[in-house]
Each structure stands twice: as structure tokens, then as C-alpha cells.
Write an enzyme that holds these catalytic residues in place. Structure first.
Site, PDB file in Angstrom:
ATOM      1  N   GLY A  36       0.931  -1.829   0.227  1.00  0.00           N
ATOM      2  CA  GLY A  36       0.100  -0.028   0.405  1.00  0.00           C
ATOM      3  C   GLY A  36       1.173   0.895   0.011  1.00  0.00           C
TER       4      GLY A  36
ATOM      5  N   GLY B 261       2.782   3.558   1.962  1.00  0.00           N
ATOM      6  CA  GLY B 261       3.374   3.733   3.185  1.00  0.00           C
ATOM      7  C   GLY B 261       3.722   5.368   3.102  1.00  0.00           C
TER       8      GLY B 261
ATOM      9  N   LYS C 201       4.593  11.926  -3.526  1.00  0.00           N
ATOM     10  CA  LYS C 201       5.717  10.924  -3.041  1.00  0.00           C
ATOM     11  C   LYS C 201       6.560  11.325  -1.473  1.00  0.00           C
ATOM     12  CE  LYS C 201       8.627   7.241  -4.308  1.00  0.00           C
ATOM     13  NZ  LYS C 201       9.332   6.789  -5.571  1.00  0.00           N
TER      14      LYS C 201
ATOM     15  N   ASP D 190       8.346   5.823   8.064  1.00  0.00           N
ATOM     16  CA  ASP D 190       7.868   7.181   8.317  1.00  0.00           C
ATOM     17  C   ASP D 190       7.405   7.725   7.624  1.00  0.00           C
ATOM     18  OD1 ASP D 190      10.096   7.401   6.458  1.00  0.00           O
ATOM     19  OD2 ASP D 190      11.308   8.544   7.561  1.00  0.00           O
ATOM     20  N   GLY D 191       7.400   7.188   6.672  1.00  0.00           N
ATOM     21  CA  GLY D 191       6.037   7.927   5.408  1.00  0.00           C
ATOM     22  C   GLY D 191       6.768   8.918   4.887  1.00  0.00           C
TER      23      GLY D 191
ATOM     24  N   ASP E 232       3.862  -5.127  -7.644  1.00  0.00           N
ATOM     25  CA  ASP E 232       3.396  -3.771  -6.979  1.00  0.00           C
ATOM     26  C   ASP E 232       4.061  -2.632  -8.177  1.00  0.00           C
ATOM     27  OD1 ASP E 232       5.795  -4.706  -5.270  1.00  0.00           O
ATOM     28  OD2 ASP E 232       5.860  -2.955  -4.854  1.00  0.00           O
ATOM     29  N   ASN E 233       5.340  -2.867  -8.453  1.00  0.00           N
ATOM     30  CA  ASN E 233       6.523  -1.930  -9.214  1.00  0.00           C
ATOM     31  C   ASN E 233       5.568  -2.160 -10.486  1.00  0.00           C
ATOM     32  OD1 ASN E 233       6.856  -0.208  -6.764  1.00  0.00           O
ATOM     33  ND2 ASN E 233       9.256  -0.881  -6.989  1.00  0.00           N
TER      34      ASN E 233
HETATM   35  P1  AMP Z   1       8.820   0.924  -3.107  1.00  0.00           P
HETATM   36  O1  AMP Z   1      10.413   0.345  -3.018  1.00  0.00           O
HETATM   37  O2  AMP Z   1       9.397   2.572  -3.234  1.00  0.00           O
HETATM   38  O3  AMP Z   1       8.480   0.573  -4.310  1.00  0.00           O
HETATM   39  O4  AMP Z   1       7.915   0.783  -2.129  1.00  0.00           O
HETATM   40  C1  AMP Z   1       7.711  -0.371  -1.184  1.00  0.00           C
HETATM   41  C2  AMP Z   1       6.817  -0.402  -0.516  1.00  0.00           C
HETATM   42  O5  AMP Z   1       7.664   0.145   0.827  1.00  0.00           O
HETATM   43  C3  AMP Z   1       5.806   0.200  -0.541  1.00  0.00           C
HETATM   44  O6  AMP Z   1       4.279   0.472  -0.174  1.00  0.00           O
HETATM   45  C4  AMP Z   1       5.868   2.088  -0.144  1.00  0.00           C
HETATM   46  O7  AMP Z   1       5.020   2.194   0.191  1.00  0.00           O
HETATM   47  C5  AMP Z   1       6.338   1.418   1.338  1.00  0.00           C
HETATM   48  N1  AMP Z   1       7.575   2.492   1.757  1.00  0.00           N
HETATM   49  C6  AMP Z   1       8.949   2.589   0.661  1.00  0.00           C
HETATM   50  N2  AMP Z   1       9.186   3.719   1.715  1.00  0.00           N
HETATM   51  C7  AMP Z   1       8.468   4.133   2.778  1.00  0.00           C
HETATM   52  C8  AMP Z   1       8.039   4.644   4.725  1.00  0.00           C
HETATM   53  N3  AMP Z   1      10.043   5.564   4.068  1.00  0.00           N
HETATM   54  N4  AMP Z   1       7.545   4.945   4.886  1.00  0.00           N
HETATM   55  C9  AMP Z   1       6.833   4.039   4.742  1.00  0.00           C
HETATM   56  N5  AMP Z   1       6.970   3.450   3.422  1.00  0.00           N
HETATM   57  C10 AMP Z   1       7.478   3.312   3.170  1.00  0.00           C
HETATM   58 MG    MG Z   2       6.574   1.176  -5.204  1.00  0.00          MG
END
Ligand code: AMP
Ligand code: MG
Length: 483
Positions: free
Chosen positions: A88, A90, A111, A123-124, A250-251
């Protein structure tokens, strides 16, 4: 909202409630606009002229949520390096869907905008370096003619994010056809309720594949359309030597756009097993593996759609397998035709495959630069160079010239080559150099790099510094997610 010309809808939030959580971005303490993509704003008819600089910065940091908008984070799941996980948004929030003057619906997403119900331990937030990296590479990909999400702005938050080091925080505004992923279907199918997956399918078809509305078996037709779409996208990546680095389900966006620029990178020297991502230890997402992984991901999409394809599971599996098996041929045909264009062949024949693979083998053996070798083949005269004088190359060159002799028009063959073999790509060492200078307060290299990438198929003296492969000490061997 009061500001002129700015209007957002949220049709995604009309899906069943399990697909999203409505929430606003978490405000940040000291937002500062680092870069704004005026050209993109113009292109999509996003008129922020009614706002002064401060208001615009507030908007793009999530500190100002315009009246009438209903921001939301999206729920999804996904296979990460082959393992199923609940995910989801995040650290992302969709502010809404902007409608362009031509009626296109585009997600406007932040983002790095704060925690959401899907943040798990995160930490979002996002760090400035990785957001600028996504900005420059996504805009570079767009200029190369490759379907991609776009970058509208980066705002520094004035806050610190804690990774291995303390880093300046930032928010990227991303524009995308949508953010529906293979993982969104995996998430839907977990609910074991046909109506849930059907609702998502209907929404996707409405938004991206209207022609499928007429089909009897819409789930199967969708799978086939996505197979075609992803085969096309990967072909583009292979053309320019792009390595996504995290092709998790998810990507993989069903808008057909390249999405989520993390540890992605462009190959310098041609080597099929090239991997840059520090977390891809087994080379799952290596350059030459990308088509196989795309097919693997598409199988996950197919599994999620099975209940909608046929009431009898066995029958549904049979249909899905037939389509998935066709991926190889669909991709191979697209790849060969693309490689043919790189060699100036308007149409490829089966025998041309040998000509292509022999050149690639020669490039691999001699460790030549992927981009520059093909651009050299796009000049009227081959440049002088020891390698091109070798017997092994000359033997290939003679065969190629003979094959070119069959082309109807040599001028258009040359023009064709120039139109698909870029002069510049966002080379890793140039990207890293620009980001590093930015961290030290010098933003010129970043802006220079962005402008060098604007017209990547046109020769120009100003491009020379961006054309050279890295010197040994400049080589970037690993890239990082920076999440
Ligand atoms: P990504 O590698 O950017 O495709 O992220 C993979 C998953 O990790 C997704 O669900 C993102 O929303 C979550 N995510 C990545 N970085 C963070 C963060 N700093 N805080 C919360 N969720 C994260
Ligand atoms: Mg992603």
C-alpha cells in the site's frame, strides 16, 4: 477551490472502500520549492497561475489541501523479489485526478507526504536525493520517448529523515496515468469476492482500455492487452539500456508507464547480466532478465483474474496459460523489430536476428559502450577507432552493409537509426555527480543535466560531457533504493 483552472476529481475513491484510505498529507515545517516543471504543467493544462509562490509551495508540500479535494492513499499488495507481501502507499498520497484539456485523467500524487495506514514500520517520508533522482530519470525517460510517470515538482520539507545518515527530507509530485498496479489486483483477489476484483477491472478498463468494454471475456482481453503493453514497455527499456532494478509486481503499473524510480540505472558497457541495485543480490532484475520477470509478473496478474475469466478454474487456467505463453513471441517480435530499427532496418526478417545477436556478442566481448556503439552506427561514417578496425568488427560490418543494401532508402535508414539510438542517456555517474553537487548547495549540474537530456536524439557539442562513459574512478557500481 478558489484558485483558477485547478480542478481535481477522485473517481478512484468511488471503488469499494478496501482499495484506499482517505487522508491528507502530514504538514511539513518549512517547505521550500526546489524545482517545478513549468513545461509539464503547461502540457497537462495545470494552471497554478492563480497562486503566488508561497501558496504553490504549500500546495506541493501537502500543507495546503485545496477545498473540495479528497486525498487518499491506495491499498495494494505485491510480490517483492518473488515473495508475497501486503503493501500500500506507505509514503504516498494521491491528491486527486487532474483532467487535462484533452480530457485525459492523471493522478497527482505526493511521494514522501507522511505516514498512512499502510506505512508499516516506515516514516512515510522521502529524502531529497532519491526524489531528485526520480525527477531527472523520469523526465529523461519521457524525453527518450518511453512511457513513464512524470515529475512535476520537488519540495524540500525542511525536516530531517533518518536513514543510514541524516538526510534532508523532500516530497515529489508525481503525475501518472494512474497508480493501479499488478499488485492492486493481487490485493483485490485476496478478498475472495468476485465483485471486488470485478469493480477494479471495470475501473481499469474504463480508465485505460475502453476498447475492451465490447469484449465478451473482459478479464482475458485485459490480460492480453496488458501482455502487449508490457512487452512494448520492456522493449523500450532494452532499447536504451534501462535497468529498473525493482520489478516487483507492485511496481508494474497497468497504465503501461515505467513507475517507481528507485535503484534504477542505465547500462554503460553492454553486459546482459548487469545489475546495479544493492538489494538485488541474486541478479533477479538484471538487464537481460527483465522480459522474463515481466512475464512472471503478468502470471501474478493472470492468477488474480482467474475467477473472472471462467467459472471453472481449470478452464480459466488454460486460457490464462495460453495467453501467458504467447508473451514470449509477442516480446520477441517487438524486440527484434526494435533492434532492427537500431540497425536502420525498416522491417526485420527472421534472418536479421543473427546479425543483431552477433553484434551484441561482439559488444559484450569487447566491453563496448551500449549507447555510444549504436550512436556510432547512426553516423554517416563510422568514427575512427581501433575497435572498429578489428577484423571481428569489420566482418560483421560487411554483413550489415550488405543487409542495408536491401533497404529502399538509405537516408531514411540513417534517420531511423538516429531516431531510436540516443546521443545521451542519464548516465549514472552524471546523475550521482549532479545529486552530490545539489547536496552541497550547487544546483547548476542538476539543471544542466536536465537540459542535456531534453532532446536526446539530437547531436550537439554541448552534449559531449554527457556522452562519455565514466572514467574508472567515476564508475557507479551500485545504486540504492533510498527509501
Ligand atoms: P518502493 O520500494 O518505493 O516501491 O516501496 C515499497 C513499499 O514500501 C511501498 O508500499 C511503499 O509505500 C513502502 N515504503 C517505502 N518507503 C517508505 C517509507 N519511508 N515509509 C513508509 N512506507 C514506505
Ligand atoms: Mg513501489
Amino acid at each position: 477551490m478558489t484558485q483558477s483552472g485547478f480542478h481535481l476529481e477522485s473517481t478512484y475513491a468511488e471503488l469499494p472502500g478496501i482499495f484506499f484510505s482517505k487522508l491528507s498529507p502530514t504538514p511539513v515545517s518549512q517547505p521550500e520549492l526546489v524545482i517545478f516543471n513549468e513545461k509539464l504543467a503547461d502540457e497537462i493544462g495545470l494552471d497554478l497561475s492563480g497562486m503566488d509562490g508561497e501558496e504553490r509551495t504549500k500546495l506541493l508540500s501537502g500543507n495546503l489541501v485545496p477545498d473540495g479535494t479528497e486525498p487518499f492513499a491506495q491499498a495494494y499488495a505485491g510480490h517483492q523479489f518473488g515473495n508475497f507481501t501486503m503493501l500500500g502507499d506507505g509514503r504516498a498520497i494521491v491528491l486527486g485526478e487532474h483532467i487535462t484539456s484533452s480530457g485525459q485523467r492523471l493522478d497527482l500524487q505526493f511521494k514522501g507526504s507522511g505516514r498512512t495506514p499502510y506505512s508499516r514500520g516506515g516514516d512515510g517520508r522521502a529524502a531529497l536525493g532519491p526524489m531528485l533522482r526520480e525527477y531527472v530519470i523520469s523526465e529523461g525517460m519521457h524525453a527518450l520517448g518511453i512511457p513513464t510517470t512524470r515529475s512535476l515538482a520537488v519540495v524540500a520539507t525542511g525536516e530531517t529523515v533518518y536513514r543510514e545518515n541524516e538526510l534532508p527530507g523532500a516530497i515529489l509530485t508525481r503525475i501518472a496515468g494512474s497508480h493501479i498496479r499488478v499488485g492492486t489486483f493481487e490485493y483485490a483477489s485476496l478478498h475472495e469476492d468476485k465483485a471486488i476484483t470485478q469493480a477494479l477491472l471495470d475501473y481499469l478498463i474504463d480508465r485505460h482500455f475502453p476498447a475492451i468494454k465490447e469484449k465478451d471475456n473482459q478479464a482475458l482481453a485485459l490480460l492480453e492487452a496488458v501482455i502487449e503493453q508490457q512487452a512494448g514497455l520492456i522493449t523500450h527499456w532494452m532499447r536504451v539500456g534501462f535497468i529498473h532494478g525493482v520489478m516487483n509486481t507492485d511496481n508494474m503499473a497497468l497504465s503501461g508507464e515505467t513507475i517507481d524510480y528507485g535503484p534504477c540505472a542505465f547500462m554503460d558497457v553492454f553486459a546482459p547480466d548487469t545489475v546495479f541495485s544493492s538489494i538485488d543480490r541474486k541478479g533477479r532484475y538484471a538487464y537481460a532478465n527483465q522480459p522474463f520477470i515481466a512475464q512472471w509478473n503478468l502470471a501474478r496478474l493472470a492468477e488474480s483474474l482467474l475467477p473472472l475469466m471462467h467459472d471453472e478454474r481449470e478452464d480459466a487456467i488454460g486460457m490464462a496459460e495460453d495467453s501467458l505463453n504467447a508473451f514470449e513471441q509477442v516480446y520477441k517480435a517487438k524486440w527484434l523489430s526494435m533492434m532492427g530499427t537500431k540497425l536502420g532496418l525498416a522491417e526485420t526478417k527472421k534472418e536479421d536476428e543473427q546479425l543483431v545477436t552477433d553484434l551484441l556478442d561482439w559488444m559484450h566481448e569487447n566491453a563496448t559502450d551500449y549507447t555510444n556503439t549504436f550512436r556510432d552506427l547512426s553516423q554517416e561514417e563510422l568514427p575512427d577507432g581501433e575497435l572498429y578496425a578489428t577484423e571481428s568488427f569489420q566482418a560483421w560490418h560487411t554483413r550489415w552493409q550488405a543487409r542495408l543494401g536491401e533497404e529502399e532508402d538509405l537516408d531514411s535508414s540513417l534517420a531511423l537509426r538516429k531516431s531510436v539510438n540516443p546521443v545521451v542517456i542519464p548516465r549514472n555517474h552524471k546523475v550521482e555527480e549532479a545529486l552530490q553537487a545539489g547536496e552541497e548547495g550547487d544546483h547548476k549540474p542538476f539543471h544542466d543535466l536536465l537540459s542535456a537530456l531534453e532532446n536526446p536524439y539530437e547531436d550537439g557539442d554541448h552534449l559531449t560531457p554527457y556522452q562519455s562513459p565514466p572514467k574508472p574512478e567515476e564508475k557507479v557500481l551500485q545504486t540504492f533504493c533510498g527509501t
